[in-house]
Scaffold this active site. Structure first.
Site, PDB file in Angstrom:
ATOM      1  N   THR A 147       0.814  -1.214   0.000  1.00 18.50           N
ATOM      2  CA  THR A 147       0.000   0.000   0.000  1.00 18.50           C
ATOM      3  C   THR A 147       0.851   1.268   0.000  1.00 18.50           C
ATOM      4  O   THR A 147       1.990   1.260   0.499  1.00 18.50           O
ATOM      5  CB  THR A 147      -0.889  -0.003   1.267  1.00 18.50           C
ATOM      6  OG1 THR A 147      -1.524   1.257   1.409  1.00 18.50           O
ATOM      7  CG2 THR A 147      -0.065  -0.256   2.534  1.00 18.50           C
ATOM      8  N   ASP A 148       0.262   2.363  -0.490  1.00 15.81           N
ATOM      9  CA  ASP A 148       0.962   3.657  -0.425  1.00 15.81           C
ATOM     10  C   ASP A 148       1.034   4.194   1.008  1.00 15.81           C
ATOM     11  O   ASP A 148       1.791   5.120   1.295  1.00 15.81           O
ATOM     12  CB  ASP A 148       0.303   4.685  -1.354  1.00 15.81           C
ATOM     13  CG  ASP A 148      -1.155   4.989  -1.013  1.00 15.81           C
ATOM     14  OD1 ASP A 148      -1.707   4.361  -0.083  1.00 15.81           O
ATOM     15  OD2 ASP A 148      -1.752   5.856  -1.693  1.00 15.81           O
ATOM     16  N   GLU A 149       0.231   3.603   1.925  1.00 19.33           N
ATOM     17  CA  GLU A 149       0.197   4.140   3.295  1.00 19.33           C
ATOM     18  C   GLU A 149       1.521   3.945   4.025  1.00 19.33           C
ATOM     19  O   GLU A 149       1.758   4.574   5.055  1.00 19.33           O
ATOM     20  CB  GLU A 149      -0.946   3.505   4.087  1.00 19.33           C
ATOM     21  CG  GLU A 149      -2.293   3.826   3.484  1.00 19.33           C
ATOM     22  CD  GLU A 149      -3.466   3.614   4.429  1.00 19.33           C
ATOM     23  OE1 GLU A 149      -3.249   3.406   5.629  1.00 19.33           O
ATOM     24  OE2 GLU A 149      -4.603   3.659   3.930  1.00 19.33           O
TER      25      GLU A 149
ATOM     26  N   TYR B 255      -2.069  -0.481  10.963  1.00 22.13           N
ATOM     27  CA  TYR B 255      -2.167  -1.157   9.658  1.00 22.13           C
ATOM     28  C   TYR B 255      -0.948  -0.848   8.790  1.00 22.13           C
ATOM     29  O   TYR B 255      -0.271  -1.756   8.296  1.00 22.13           O
ATOM     30  CB  TYR B 255      -3.453  -0.734   8.930  1.00 22.13           C
ATOM     31  CG  TYR B 255      -3.433  -1.053   7.450  1.00 22.13           C
ATOM     32  CD1 TYR B 255      -3.504  -2.371   7.000  1.00 22.13           C
ATOM     33  CD2 TYR B 255      -3.308  -0.035   6.492  1.00 22.13           C
ATOM     34  CE1 TYR B 255      -3.455  -2.674   5.646  1.00 22.13           C
ATOM     35  CE2 TYR B 255      -3.269  -0.325   5.136  1.00 22.13           C
ATOM     36  CZ  TYR B 255      -3.341  -1.647   4.712  1.00 22.13           C
ATOM     37  OH  TYR B 255      -3.282  -1.940   3.365  1.00 22.13           O
TER      38      TYR B 255
ATOM     39  N   LYS C 208       2.072  -3.280   7.375  1.00 22.06           N
ATOM     40  CA  LYS C 208       2.371  -3.475   5.953  1.00 22.06           C
ATOM     41  C   LYS C 208       3.820  -3.058   5.654  1.00 22.06           C
ATOM     42  O   LYS C 208       4.517  -3.708   4.870  1.00 22.06           O
ATOM     43  CB  LYS C 208       1.405  -2.648   5.074  1.00 22.06           C
ATOM     44  CG  LYS C 208      -0.030  -3.148   5.058  1.00 22.06           C
ATOM     45  CD  LYS C 208      -0.209  -4.537   4.457  1.00 22.06           C
ATOM     46  CE  LYS C 208       0.044  -4.594   2.968  1.00 22.06           C
ATOM     47  NZ  LYS C 208      -0.308  -5.939   2.405  1.00 22.06           N
TER      48      LYS C 208
HETATM   49  P1  NAD Z   1      -9.630  -7.442   1.951  1.00 17.34           P
HETATM   50  O1  NAD Z   1      -9.670  -7.155   3.411  1.00 17.34           O
HETATM   51  O2  NAD Z   1     -10.835  -7.191   1.129  1.00 17.34           O
HETATM   52  O3  NAD Z   1      -9.230  -8.979   1.716  1.00 17.34           O
HETATM   53  C1  NAD Z   1      -8.215  -9.605   2.438  1.00 17.34           C
HETATM   54  C2  NAD Z   1      -8.310 -11.101   2.176  1.00 17.34           C
HETATM   55  O4  NAD Z   1      -7.254 -11.755   2.899  1.00 17.34           O
HETATM   56  C3  NAD Z   1      -9.634 -11.734   2.664  1.00 17.34           C
HETATM   57  O5  NAD Z   1     -10.138 -12.608   1.694  1.00 17.34           O
HETATM   58  C4  NAD Z   1      -9.221 -12.481   3.918  1.00 17.34           C
HETATM   59  O6  NAD Z   1     -10.041 -13.606   4.185  1.00 17.34           O
HETATM   60  C5  NAD Z   1      -7.802 -12.875   3.578  1.00 17.34           C
HETATM   61  N1  NAD Z   1      -6.978 -13.130   4.777  1.00 17.34           N
HETATM   62  C6  NAD Z   1      -6.861 -12.333   5.873  1.00 17.34           C
HETATM   63  N2  NAD Z   1      -6.037 -12.909   6.771  1.00 17.34           N
HETATM   64  C7  NAD Z   1      -5.612 -14.069   6.212  1.00 17.34           C
HETATM   65  C8  NAD Z   1      -4.737 -15.110   6.635  1.00 17.34           C
HETATM   66  N3  NAD Z   1      -4.129 -15.059   7.830  1.00 17.34           N
HETATM   67  N4  NAD Z   1      -4.517 -16.155   5.819  1.00 17.34           N
HETATM   68  C9  NAD Z   1      -5.127 -16.225   4.600  1.00 17.34           C
HETATM   69  N5  NAD Z   1      -5.980 -15.293   4.156  1.00 17.34           N
HETATM   70  C10 NAD Z   1      -6.214 -14.222   4.943  1.00 17.34           C
HETATM   71  O7  NAD Z   1      -8.362  -6.649   1.402  1.00 17.34           O
HETATM   72  P2  NAD Z   1      -8.155  -5.936  -0.008  1.00 17.34           P
HETATM   73  O8  NAD Z   1      -8.697  -4.566   0.065  1.00 17.34           O
HETATM   74  O9  NAD Z   1      -8.576  -6.846  -1.084  1.00 17.34           O
HETATM   75  O10 NAD Z   1      -6.554  -5.810  -0.002  1.00 17.34           O
HETATM   76  C11 NAD Z   1      -5.735  -6.869  -0.501  1.00 17.34           C
HETATM   77  C12 NAD Z   1      -4.276  -6.478  -0.341  1.00 17.34           C
HETATM   78  O11 NAD Z   1      -4.021  -5.282  -1.058  1.00 17.34           O
HETATM   79  C13 NAD Z   1      -3.856  -6.216   1.106  1.00 17.34           C
HETATM   80  O12 NAD Z   1      -2.562  -6.733   1.280  1.00 17.34           O
HETATM   81  C14 NAD Z   1      -3.855  -4.704   1.222  1.00 17.34           C
HETATM   82  O13 NAD Z   1      -2.909  -4.280   2.186  1.00 17.34           O
HETATM   83  C15 NAD Z   1      -3.444  -4.311  -0.184  1.00 17.34           C
HETATM   84  N6  NAD Z   1      -3.936  -2.997  -0.640  1.00 17.34           N
HETATM   85  C16 NAD Z   1      -5.269  -2.670  -0.536  1.00 17.34           C
HETATM   86  C17 NAD Z   1      -5.715  -1.447  -1.030  1.00 17.34           C
HETATM   87  C18 NAD Z   1      -7.168  -1.041  -0.956  1.00 17.34           C
HETATM   88  O14 NAD Z   1      -7.484   0.100  -1.250  1.00 17.34           O
HETATM   89  N7  NAD Z   1      -8.079  -1.920  -0.590  1.00 17.34           N
HETATM   90  C19 NAD Z   1      -4.797  -0.559  -1.614  1.00 17.34           C
HETATM   91  C20 NAD Z   1      -3.448  -0.930  -1.684  1.00 17.34           C
HETATM   92  C21 NAD Z   1      -3.027  -2.165  -1.218  1.00 17.34           C
HETATM   93  O1  DAU Z   2      -4.169   3.934   0.435  1.00 13.05           O
HETATM   94  C1  DAU Z   2      -4.379   2.557   0.342  1.00 13.05           C
HETATM   95  C2  DAU Z   2      -5.227   2.091   1.511  1.00 13.05           C
HETATM   96  O2  DAU Z   2      -6.539   2.562   1.273  1.00 13.05           O
HETATM   97  C3  DAU Z   2      -5.216   0.570   1.666  1.00 13.05           C
HETATM   98  O3  DAU Z   2      -3.921   0.143   1.978  1.00 13.05           O
HETATM   99  C4  DAU Z   2      -6.187   0.135   2.768  1.00 13.05           C
HETATM  100  O4  DAU Z   2      -6.244  -1.284   2.838  1.00 13.05           O
HETATM  101  C5  DAU Z   2      -7.565   0.687   2.432  1.00 13.05           C
HETATM  102  O5  DAU Z   2      -8.474   0.366   3.461  1.00 13.05           O
HETATM  103  C6  DAU Z   2      -7.509   2.203   2.234  1.00 13.05           C
HETATM  104  O6  DAU Z   2      -7.238   2.872   3.490  1.00 13.05           O
HETATM  105  P1  DAU Z   2      -8.008   4.231   3.901  1.00 13.05           P
HETATM  106  O7  DAU Z   2      -7.956   4.386   5.361  1.00 13.05           O
HETATM  107  O8  DAU Z   2      -7.541   5.374   3.066  1.00 13.05           O
HETATM  108  O9  DAU Z   2      -9.502   3.826   3.391  1.00 13.05           O
HETATM  109  P2  DAU Z   2     -10.945   4.021   4.064  1.00 13.05           P
HETATM  110  O10 DAU Z   2     -11.937   3.626   3.022  1.00 13.05           O
HETATM  111  O11 DAU Z   2     -11.043   3.373   5.401  1.00 13.05           O
HETATM  112  O12 DAU Z   2     -11.018   5.600   4.267  1.00 13.05           O
HETATM  113  C7  DAU Z   2     -10.859   6.491   3.167  1.00 13.05           C
HETATM  114  C8  DAU Z   2     -10.937   7.907   3.712  1.00 13.05           C
HETATM  115  O13 DAU Z   2     -12.290   8.138   4.139  1.00 13.05           O
HETATM  116  C9  DAU Z   2     -10.073   8.153   4.922  1.00 13.05           C
HETATM  117  O14 DAU Z   2      -9.559   9.475   4.848  1.00 13.05           O
HETATM  118  C10 DAU Z   2     -11.026   8.026   6.111  1.00 13.05           C
HETATM  119  C11 DAU Z   2     -12.333   8.503   5.532  1.00 13.05           C
HETATM  120  N1  DAU Z   2     -13.554   7.877   6.088  1.00 13.05           N
HETATM  121  C12 DAU Z   2     -13.610   6.518   6.116  1.00 13.05           C
HETATM  122  C13 DAU Z   2     -14.726   5.879   6.613  1.00 13.05           C
HETATM  123  C14 DAU Z   2     -14.794   4.363   6.681  1.00 13.05           C
HETATM  124  C15 DAU Z   2     -14.613   8.646   6.509  1.00 13.05           C
HETATM  125  O15 DAU Z   2     -14.564   9.898   6.457  1.00 13.05           O
HETATM  126  N2  DAU Z   2     -15.728   8.025   7.005  1.00 13.05           N
HETATM  127  C16 DAU Z   2     -15.827   6.662   7.086  1.00 13.05           C
HETATM  128  O16 DAU Z   2     -16.864   6.147   7.578  1.00 13.05           O
END
Ligand code: NAD
Ligand code: DAU
Length: 353
Positions: free
Chosen positions: A134-136, A159, A163
């Site tokens: 992630t970019d975080e 988180y 990561k």
């Molecule tokens: P998600 O939470 O939707 O899915 C995570 C998956 O991992 C689920 O299917 C869960 O069952 C599985 N999992 C969790 N713990 C596990 C374990 N111990 N063993 C096996 N499986 C397990 O997450 P996502 O949003 O699809 O993100 C996927 C990946 O991409 C993550 O590594 C996250 O850090 C990264 N990522 C997400 C975003 C985003 O915006 N969602 C952005 C950048 C990177």
């Molecule tokens: O940048 C990549 C990341 O983006 C991934 O690595 C994470 O897995 C993914 O969850 C996401 O993280 P964020 O914290 O940015 O996403 P989230 O959807 O939780 O929140 C997006 C923005 O919205 C953040 O600034 C918090 C705000 N927010 C979120 C929720 C859930 C609100 O204002 N209200 C809300 O109820």
């Protein structure tokens, strides 16, 4: 047949990647997923009966189970997405994040290394371990600037710290043991099958349920949004063509304040599912997230220049598709939210998680 392990394939991004690889490639996929609350096999309904998709209900922390999978399937590579992914959950309970994101990555790296060492030189050289991050990990930006691959790590939440730790483990396994790794760091994804705890699906779900739309702080935090299928296409490209040891940032050049995002969603819902009053009336300002990162923005120049990746969706087209998907798939959301899916899971797969 060439085989790739995908960890976390029942999650939001993993399921999009699997749907794409089944439709557009000839990879056989072994989907390794623990099926936590965030893992949902309903997201894979389109590929459930495809013989190139094999599901295994396994925790990546279970080294013995991983060793058995490597022995059984002998893959050409691993794409590692499994993680605890929600920042707010990590603030309320960081333990699972440390266990899966750090301990689980360690276990997967070690199982992969053991298998990789057993390969002949040709297969060893062709093997890839692709770590999805992630970019975080780069922390928070001020009003200007973008994250590049060399930006110093400064993770701020449990988180992002977990990561960042996993990124460092992957880097070390390459430098110390020679494991052929590639890492990608992506910005915020949105699209179908995202668990309705994240901003965009939560707002859509609350709006159509007539519930308040909770905006943290002033709503002026900025995220850089990417449609999930564009992330999936970038992952395939890096896995197949990325240079070993390299890091690639992925992002959509769509910087928006949270308020912009919510207003866009409300306007789309007013058009696609009109109610008696504008959805924007539901906007509610709530207490800010502790340690809330102000702004993320990705410079995705490297993956564009070196691998030719370009996102296909604009923010406008991607958001329209996303809202329409949630309106058309209210059952998917209802199952996830009601716990019906959990009951089905426990009945069919045992209460392992
Ligand atoms: P998600 O939470 O939707 O899915 C995570 C998956 O991992 C689920 O299917 C869960 O069952 C599985 N999992 C969790 N713990 C596990 C374990 N111990 N063993 C096996 N499986 C397990 O997450 P996502 O949003 O699809 O993100 C996927 C990946 O991409 C993550 O590594 C996250 O850090 C990264 N990522 C997400 C975003 C985003 O915006 N969602 C952005 C950048 C990177
Ligand atoms: O940048 C990549 C990341 O983006 C991934 O690595 C994470 O897995 C993914 O969850 C996401 O993280 P964020 O914290 O940015 O996403 P989230 O959807 O939780 O929140 C997006 C923005 O919205 C953040 O600034 C918090 C705000 N927010 C979120 C929720 C859930 C609100 O204002 N209200 C809300 O109820």
């Amino acid at each position: 047949m060439k085989t790739v392990f995908i960890s976390g394939g029942a999650g939001f991004i993993g399921s999009a990647l699997i749907r794409m690889l089944i439709a557009e490639s000839d990879w056989r996929i072994v989907n390794i997923d623990k099926l936590t609350y965030a893992g949902n096999l309903e997201s894979l309904a389109a590929v459930a009966n495809n013989p190139r998709h094999v599901f295994r209900h396994v925790d990546i922390g279970d080294r013995a189970a991983l060793d058995a999978l490597f022995a059984e399937f002998k893959p050409e590579g691993v794409i590692h997405l499994a993680a605890e992914s929600h920042v707010d959950r990590s603030i309320h309970g960081p333990g699972d994040f440390i266990q899966t994101n750090i301990g689980g990555t360690f276990s997967l790296l070690e199982a992969t290394r053991g298998y990789w060492l057993s390969l002949d030189d040709t297969r060893k050289a062709a093997f890839r371990f692709h770590h999805v991050s992630t970019d975080e990990v780069y922390g928070s930006l001020g009003d200007t600037g973008q994250f590049v691959e060399t930006t110093a790590y400064a993770p701020n939440s449990p988180y992002s710290a977990s990561k960042a730790a996993s990124d460092h483990l992957v880097r070390a396994w390459h430098h110390t043991y020679g494991l052929p790794v590639v890492t990608t760091n992506c910005s915020n994804n949105y699209g179908p099958c995202q668990f309705p705890e994240k901003l965009i699906p939560l707002m859509i779900h609350n709006a159509v349920s007539g519930k308040p739309l909770p905006i943290y702080g002033k709503g002026d935090n900025v995220r850089d949004w990417l449609y999930v299928d564009d992330h999936a296409s970038a992952l395939r490209l890096v896995f197949e063509k990325g240079v070993v040891g390299e890091v690639y940032n992925i992002g959509g050049h769509n910087e928006k304040t949270n308020l912009d995002v919510v207003d866009t969603l409300c306007a789309l819902l007013d058009e696609l599912k009109p109610g008696s009053v504008p959805y924007a009336n539901l906007k509610t300002y709530v207490a800010d997230r502790p340690g809330h990162d102000k702004r993320y923005a990705i410079d995705a120049g490297k993956i564009g220049r070196e691998l030719g990746w370009r996102p296909l969706e604009t923010f406008e087209t991607g958001m329209r598709k996303t809202v329409q998907w949630y309106l058309d798939n209210s059952e998917w959301v209802a199952h996830v939210v009601s716990g019906e899916y959990r009951n089905w899971l426990d009945k069919n797969y045992g209460a392992r998680t």
